[in-house]
Design an enzyme around this catalytic site. Structure first.
Site, short mmCIF file in Angstrom:
data_model
loop_
_atom_site.label_atom_id
_atom_site.label_comp_id
_atom_site.label_asym_id
_atom_site.label_seq_id
_atom_site.Cartn_x
_atom_site.Cartn_y
_atom_site.Cartn_z
N HIS A 167 0.85 -1.19 0.00
CA HIS A 167 0.00 0.00 0.00
C HIS A 167 0.89 1.24 0.00
CE1 HIS A 167 -3.45 -2.52 0.86
NE2 HIS A 167 -2.72 -3.12 1.78
N THR A 188 2.80 -15.19 2.85
CA THR A 188 3.15 -13.77 2.72
C THR A 188 4.59 -13.57 2.26
OG1 THR A 188 3.76 -13.66 5.05
CG2 THR A 188 1.49 -13.07 4.48
N ARG A 194 4.35 -20.51 7.88
CA ARG A 194 5.73 -20.69 8.37
C ARG A 194 6.19 -22.07 7.96
NH1 ARG A 194 6.22 -15.73 9.29
NH2 ARG A 194 5.59 -14.82 11.24
#
Length: 107
Positions: free
Chosen positions: A55, A87, A102
Site C-alpha cells: 500500500h 506472505t 511458516r
C-alpha cells in the site's frame, strides 16, 4: 472437458460497470503478481491465500487507489497446508502451514 464461467456481469448502471471493470483489472494485476515461480511438484492445499499487498504511503497514490503486490516464489517439492496465508517466499522442499505460513519442516 469442463468449462466454467469465471466472470458474469449483468447490469444497466454505467457507474457499476466501471467499478466492475476496475475490480476485474485489479484482480488480473494481483493474479499476475502473486506466484512468480510455482515450483515443480509443489502442492497447495484448499483455501490457501497468497497475499503480499503493498500500500502506498504518499497521499496522491492513496487518493488514486493504487496498490500492487510483491511476487512470491514457491520452491520445488514444497507443500503449502490447507488454509495457509503465504506472505513470503517458501524454500525448496518444505512444508509450510499457518497464518502467516511458516516453514515447519523440510520434506
Amino acid at each position: 472437458m469442463c468449462t466454467i464461467v469465471r466472470i458474469l456481469y449483468i447490469a444497466d448502471d454505467p457507474d457499476s460497470f466501471e467499478q466492475f471493470k476496475r475490480a476485474v483489472r485489479l484482480q488480473a494485476q494481483y493474479a499476475a503478481a502473486y506466484v512468480e515461480d510455482p515450483g515443480e511438484d509443489c502442492q497447495l492445499g484448499p483455501n490457501v491465500q497468497l497475499l503480499t499487498p503493498v500500500h502506498p504511503v504518499e497521499p496522491q497514490p492513496r487518493k488514486d487507489r493504487l496498490e500492487s503486490a510483491r511476487p512470491i516464489t514457491i520452491g520445488d517439492n514444497s507443500v503449502i497446508g490447507a488454509g495457509a496465508v503465504v506472505t513470503r517466499d517458501i524454500p525448496v522442499g518444505c512444508l509450510a502451514l499457518g497464518s502467516p505460513a511458516r516453514v515447519v519442516r523440510k520434506l
